[in-house]
Design a protein around this motif. Structure first.
Motif, PDB file in Angstrom:
ATOM      1  N   THR A   3     -28.060 -42.438  23.280  1.00 59.66           N
ATOM      2  CA  THR A   3     -28.528 -43.667  23.920  1.00 59.66           C
ATOM      3  C   THR A   3     -27.632 -44.069  25.082  1.00 59.66           C
ATOM      4  O   THR A   3     -26.503 -43.630  25.199  1.00 59.66           O
ATOM      5  CB  THR A   3     -28.570 -44.826  22.908  1.00 59.66           C
ATOM      6  N   ARG A   4     -28.175 -44.942  25.915  1.00 60.94           N
ATOM      7  CA  ARG A   4     -27.509 -45.491  27.091  1.00 60.94           C
ATOM      8  C   ARG A   4     -26.932 -44.422  28.017  1.00 60.94           C
ATOM      9  O   ARG A   4     -25.802 -44.516  28.470  1.00 60.94           O
ATOM     10  CB  ARG A   4     -26.440 -46.517  26.681  1.00 60.94           C
ATOM     11  N   LEU A  53     -24.344 -50.121  30.947  1.00 58.25           N
ATOM     12  CA  LEU A  53     -24.350 -49.047  29.958  1.00 58.25           C
ATOM     13  C   LEU A  53     -23.061 -48.968  29.145  1.00 58.25           C
ATOM     14  O   LEU A  53     -23.097 -48.688  27.959  1.00 58.25           O
ATOM     15  CB  LEU A  53     -24.611 -47.697  30.645  1.00 58.25           C
ATOM     16  N   ARG A 100     -24.050 -54.460  20.053  1.00 56.86           N
ATOM     17  CA  ARG A 100     -23.373 -53.718  21.105  1.00 56.86           C
ATOM     18  C   ARG A 100     -24.359 -53.354  22.206  1.00 56.86           C
ATOM     19  O   ARG A 100     -24.781 -52.218  22.363  1.00 56.86           O
ATOM     20  CB  ARG A 100     -22.706 -52.469  20.525  1.00 56.86           C
ATOM     21  N   ASN A 101     -24.725 -54.354  22.988  1.00 54.50           N
ATOM     22  CA  ASN A 101     -25.689 -54.180  24.072  1.00 54.50           C
ATOM     23  C   ASN A 101     -25.445 -55.284  25.093  1.00 54.50           C
ATOM     24  O   ASN A 101     -24.540 -56.111  24.928  1.00 54.50           O
ATOM     25  CB  ASN A 101     -27.127 -54.224  23.529  1.00 54.50           C
ATOM     26  N   GLN A 156     -40.666 -51.769  36.552  1.00 50.48           N
ATOM     27  CA  GLN A 156     -40.425 -52.375  35.239  1.00 50.48           C
ATOM     28  C   GLN A 156     -39.545 -53.606  35.429  1.00 50.48           C
ATOM     29  O   GLN A 156     -38.848 -53.713  36.433  1.00 50.48           O
ATOM     30  CB  GLN A 156     -39.730 -51.377  34.321  1.00 50.48           C
ATOM     31  N   HIS A 189     -37.138 -44.378  31.543  1.00 56.49           N
ATOM     32  CA  HIS A 189     -35.940 -44.929  30.924  1.00 56.49           C
ATOM     33  C   HIS A 189     -36.260 -45.516  29.568  1.00 56.49           C
ATOM     34  O   HIS A 189     -35.704 -46.512  29.169  1.00 56.49           O
ATOM     35  CB  HIS A 189     -35.330 -45.997  31.835  1.00 56.49           C
ATOM     36  N   TYR A 193     -34.542 -56.316  20.261  1.00 59.83           N
ATOM     37  CA  TYR A 193     -33.719 -55.748  21.322  1.00 59.83           C
ATOM     38  C   TYR A 193     -34.044 -54.271  21.546  1.00 59.83           C
ATOM     39  O   TYR A 193     -34.305 -53.532  20.620  1.00 59.83           O
ATOM     40  CB  TYR A 193     -32.240 -55.893  20.951  1.00 59.83           C
ATOM     41  N   THR A 194     -34.055 -53.861  22.804  1.00 60.58           N
ATOM     42  CA  THR A 194     -34.141 -52.438  23.107  1.00 60.58           C
ATOM     43  C   THR A 194     -32.812 -52.036  23.734  1.00 60.58           C
ATOM     44  O   THR A 194     -32.292 -52.748  24.576  1.00 60.58           O
ATOM     45  CB  THR A 194     -35.275 -52.113  24.092  1.00 60.58           C
ATOM     46  N   SER A 195     -32.282 -50.906  23.329  1.00 60.18           N
ATOM     47  CA  SER A 195     -30.927 -50.567  23.766  1.00 60.18           C
ATOM     48  C   SER A 195     -30.877 -49.900  25.137  1.00 60.18           C
ATOM     49  O   SER A 195     -29.849 -49.487  25.597  1.00 60.18           O
ATOM     50  CB  SER A 195     -30.249 -49.662  22.731  1.00 60.18           C
ATOM     51  N   SER A 196     -32.015 -49.758  25.807  1.00 60.13           N
ATOM     52  CA  SER A 196     -31.988 -49.271  27.174  1.00 60.13           C
ATOM     53  C   SER A 196     -31.652 -50.457  28.066  1.00 60.13           C
ATOM     54  O   SER A 196     -32.477 -51.326  28.289  1.00 60.13           O
ATOM     55  CB  SER A 196     -33.351 -48.696  27.565  1.00 60.13           C
ATOM     56  N   SER A 197     -30.403 -50.483  28.552  1.00 64.52           N
ATOM     57  CA  SER A 197     -29.916 -51.709  29.157  1.00 64.52           C
ATOM     58  C   SER A 197     -30.469 -51.974  30.546  1.00 64.52           C
ATOM     59  O   SER A 197     -30.206 -53.014  31.117  1.00 64.52           O
ATOM     60  CB  SER A 197     -28.392 -51.671  29.222  1.00 64.52           C
ATOM     61  N   HIS A 198     -31.209 -51.051  31.140  1.00 65.86           N
ATOM     62  CA  HIS A 198     -31.777 -51.367  32.452  1.00 65.86           C
ATOM     63  C   HIS A 198     -33.293 -51.471  32.392  1.00 65.86           C
ATOM     64  O   HIS A 198     -33.967 -51.383  33.384  1.00 65.86           O
ATOM     65  CB  HIS A 198     -31.315 -50.367  33.507  1.00 65.86           C
ATOM     66  N   PHE A 199     -33.816 -51.627  31.217  1.00 65.63           N
ATOM     67  CA  PHE A 199     -35.223 -51.958  31.067  1.00 65.63           C
ATOM     68  C   PHE A 199     -35.313 -53.163  30.149  1.00 65.63           C
ATOM     69  O   PHE A 199     -34.673 -53.219  29.114  1.00 65.63           O
ATOM     70  CB  PHE A 199     -36.008 -50.798  30.463  1.00 65.63           C
ATOM     71  N   GLU A 216     -28.675 -41.690  31.317  1.00 68.50           N
ATOM     72  CA  GLU A 216     -29.866 -41.560  32.146  1.00 68.50           C
ATOM     73  C   GLU A 216     -30.564 -40.248  31.837  1.00 68.50           C
ATOM     74  O   GLU A 216     -30.175 -39.200  32.308  1.00 68.50           O
ATOM     75  CB  GLU A 216     -29.499 -41.616  33.633  1.00 68.50           C
ATOM     76  N   ILE A 244     -35.602 -44.296  26.788  1.00 64.81           N
ATOM     77  CA  ILE A 244     -34.774 -43.712  25.730  1.00 64.81           C
ATOM     78  C   ILE A 244     -34.259 -44.738  24.753  1.00 64.81           C
ATOM     79  O   ILE A 244     -34.114 -44.451  23.593  1.00 64.81           O
ATOM     80  CB  ILE A 244     -33.580 -42.939  26.314  1.00 64.81           C
ATOM     81  N   GLY A 245     -33.979 -45.931  25.246  1.00 66.47           N
ATOM     82  CA  GLY A 245     -33.384 -46.929  24.370  1.00 66.47           C
ATOM     83  C   GLY A 245     -34.317 -47.389  23.270  1.00 66.47           C
ATOM     84  O   GLY A 245     -33.901 -48.002  22.309  1.00 66.47           O
ATOM     85  N   GLN A 246     -35.620 -47.131  23.429  1.00 65.84           N
ATOM     86  CA  GLN A 246     -36.553 -47.558  22.408  1.00 65.84           C
ATOM     87  C   GLN A 246     -36.614 -46.543  21.266  1.00 65.84           C
ATOM     88  O   GLN A 246     -37.289 -46.759  20.285  1.00 65.84           O
ATOM     89  CB  GLN A 246     -37.940 -47.736  23.025  1.00 65.84           C
TER      90      GLN A 246
END
Lengths: 158, 472
Positions: free
Chosen positions: B11-12, B112, B128-129, A44, B448, A87-93, B14, B450-452
């Motif tokens: 969120t944020r 994170l 906040r990201n 990704q 990963h 924005y997507t809050s998954s910071s490593h994707f 693993e 989850i953030g969506q």
């Protein structure tokens, strides 16, 4: 002056058609010998990729899509200021647009970027591609090869 | 009337989990549970498979921690072979583990957690990201991405790819170190050292902004556990396990083969995650913590000069405050510094390029135990094989599992302070999430995405009716 081109394919090869971007990059790598082309594959897009992206003139991204007709090939020019990007809050994707936005925000530069997508049919666990994606793979590779050739020819005269 | 608040997903972090808060009649928090809703089943599906497959197979448990599983599994397999691996192979495995720690801790801190730290717990989730971080601290964001890239590049340089490489094998490693990887890594280290020292300085200036959070982010005395070197310095790859009490006094030194004499595993019906505990104290009194903060409580020194200087500053914080899991963030930064120093030391050793890197043997034992310190804490792989080398029994205790009792209690502590059932503000709920994030749990993630997913909180009454609901 030759342009530096970064070709990025991403996806999961263990989720059938999702891995088509990686396969396309593998095939392009076999056909392209130019030192101006760099190849990268990943599961990704990730923030760390920006360091390579800001060093290139052209970024070509190849990905599978579940939202277009299976086998259909789309070519889209991406912008770092896409108003539809959320924005997507998954910071490593990251989405490709978000990756370009990161480049722009951190380095005030984002390369000319094209996203090639091919509609997938099977995204379940397993290796290999669906019949329709297998059939259309070479067409996609040829399109990208032509694109690269055009970019390089034009660059010769600029 | 008892009511329940559910935060799903968190969120944020693993992996996938949700939090349920149980409110009493007055709207105050009565209890809290962290539910891990993924079922992985690696211990079962490995049965009947050849043991040599285990390093590559168990690395698939996670896309964030494959290196840790690869190392613990290979160590267990070394015991099955009953071999002592060549010294260079051990150096290279340690190198890989430090690279993993640097990239994993950088991910935790910069990607994170820094949004909460830089923008504040009450900032809107829209800002906040990582993008919000870029806007208020672009240089820190650049440096964080750079630091993680350094760790990932080293992992790729050693193992051929960043994720799910199969370079570590039973008996050693499969390929010697490439001199180019050594050279480029050494050249980059001064920049990385500057980044992390700068980040430590910035982090210290932030601490006064989080007095409330420090006070209640799982801030209670517990036991701590980690591997320890014979000279009482940090150890991530070998040695004994040490359990210390809340004052840092050694309770027990445990050899790897005796781990299950002292560590029990309880199951709760609300989670697939097992709850390990210190057996002599019983369940749940045998709560202990592992990971970066625990390691700094267990070790007397780091064992490298720059990290030791930082540890001295850290230890100036009163002990009662150092129990706060908020300080996992601080501890991770110190460990990144230590890891970079160790990477430099290993790469400067001329033997690191030696080509004798693997011992070959057939199975010589039916039982093997591999224990390492993963970024998130102690990771245990325990295998039994039959005479044909097929796995008959496997037990895995992952780092996040050790911390689950402390996480549950930490959630309750935060919720008691910040959550009022009548006023479900985003800042309150984020603090409940943030205490979990401080532990940096890795819930065996394979995806990963989850953030969506939106944050979804439900307030339920005693009979399960939704009386209030919040989404963001």
């Amino acid at each position: 002056m030759k342009k530096k081109i970064l070709i990025l394919g991403y996806g999961n090869s263990l989720r059938q058609d999702d891995g088509v971007g990686i396969e396309v990059v593998r095939r392009l790598q076999e056909k392209i010998t130019s030192p101006n082309c760099t190849f990268m594959t990943a599961f990704q897009p990730q923030p760390e990729m920006i360091f390579q992206i800001i060093e290139t003139d052209v970024l070509l991204i190849i990905d599978a899509s579940a939202s277009i007709r299976p086998g259909a090939i789309n070519r889209t020019q991406l912008s770092s200021t896409d108003p539809n990007e959320t924005y997507t809050s998954s910071s490593h994707f990251l989405t490709p647009q978000r990756m370009l936005l990161l480049c722009e925000q951190l380095y005030e530069y984002a390369p000319y970027t094209l996203l090639y997508t091919i509609g997938g049919y099977n995204f379940g666990y397993g290796k290999g591609f669906s019949a329709i994606v297998s059939l259309r793979l070479n067409r996609l590779v040829d399109k990208i090869l032509t694109e690269i050739q055009d970019i390089m020819e034009v660059a010769d005269y600029v | 009337m008892t009511r329940t608040i559910t935060i799903d997903p968190i969120t944020r972090i693993e992996g996938h989990a949700r939090i349920t808060l149980y409110l009493d009649d007055t709207g105050h928090v009565a209890d809290a549970n962290l539910h891990v809703t993924q079922l992985r089943g690696f211990e079962k599906l490995s049965q009947g498979r050849p043991f040599r497959e285990m390093p590559a197979l168990t690395a698939r448990i996670c896309g964030i921690c494959p290196v840790s599983h690869l190392l613990a599994s290979s160590k267990a397999c070394d015991e099955l072979l009953a071999v002592r691996i060549p010294p260079t192979a051990e150096m290279l495995r340690r190198l890989l583990n430090y690279a993993q720690m640097v990239q994993s801790h950088a991910l935790s801190f910069f990607y994170l957690s820094s949004p909460d730290l830089l923008l504040g717990m009450d900032a809107s989730s829209k800002t906040r990201n990582i993008v919000g971080v870029i806007q208020v601290a672009p240089e820190l964001a650049r440096q964080g991405i750079r630091l993680r890239q350094f760790g990932q590049h080293l992992i790729k340089g050693l193992g051929g790819k960043r994720i799910h490489n199969a370079w570590v094998v039973p008996g050693g490693v499969s390929e010697p170190l490439n001199p180019d990887t050594r050279q480029t890594t050494l050249l980059a280290i001064p920049e990385m050292l500057n980044i992390i020292r700068n980040t430590l300085d910035i982090f210290r200036t932030m601490l006064p902004n989080f007095v409330d959070e420090i006070e209640v982010f799982a801030n209670f005395p517990t036991m701590y556990m980690s591997l320890i070197a014979p000279d009482d310095t940090l150890e991530y790859y070998d040695g004994e396990l040490r359990i210390v009490d809340e004052n840092g006094k050694t309770i027990n030194n445990i050899s790897s083969e005796a781990y299950n004499t002292f560590i029990g595993e309880a199951s709760e019906d609300f989670s697939y995650l097992k709850s390990p505990y210190y057996l002599p104290m019983g369940y749940p009194n045998g709560m202990y913590r592992v990971g970066a903060l625990a390691r700094l409580h267990v070790a007397k020194r780091c064992g490298t000069p720059l990290a030791d200087a930082e540890l001295e500053i850290f230890k100036q914080i009163p002990l009662t405050e150092r129990h706060s899991s908020f300080h996992y963030h601080y501890a991770r930064l110190i460990e990144i510094l230590h890891g970079l120093e160790r990477i430099q030391d290993i790469l400067n050793d001329p033997d690191v390029l030696d080509h004798r890197i693997r011992a070959h043997a057939e199975p010589n034992s039916n039982e093997g135990i591999g224990i390492i310190e993963a970024p998130r804490g102690t990771l245990i792989h325990h295998y039994h094989i039959d005479d044909n080398g097929l796995i008959t029994d496997m037990n895995l205790i992952v780092a996040t599992g050790h911390n689950v009792l402390a996480m549950n209690r930490g959630i309750k502590q935060v919720a008691e302070r910040f959550v009022d059932g009548n006023q479900l503000t985003e800042g309150m709920l984020n603090r409940v999430e943030a205490v979990i994030r401080a532990f940096d749990p890795c819930l065996s993630c394979a995806t990963h995405a989850i953030g969506q997913m939106p944050l979804h909180i439900q307030l339920l009454n005693q009979v399960g009716e939704v009386v209030n609901e919040v989404r963001r």
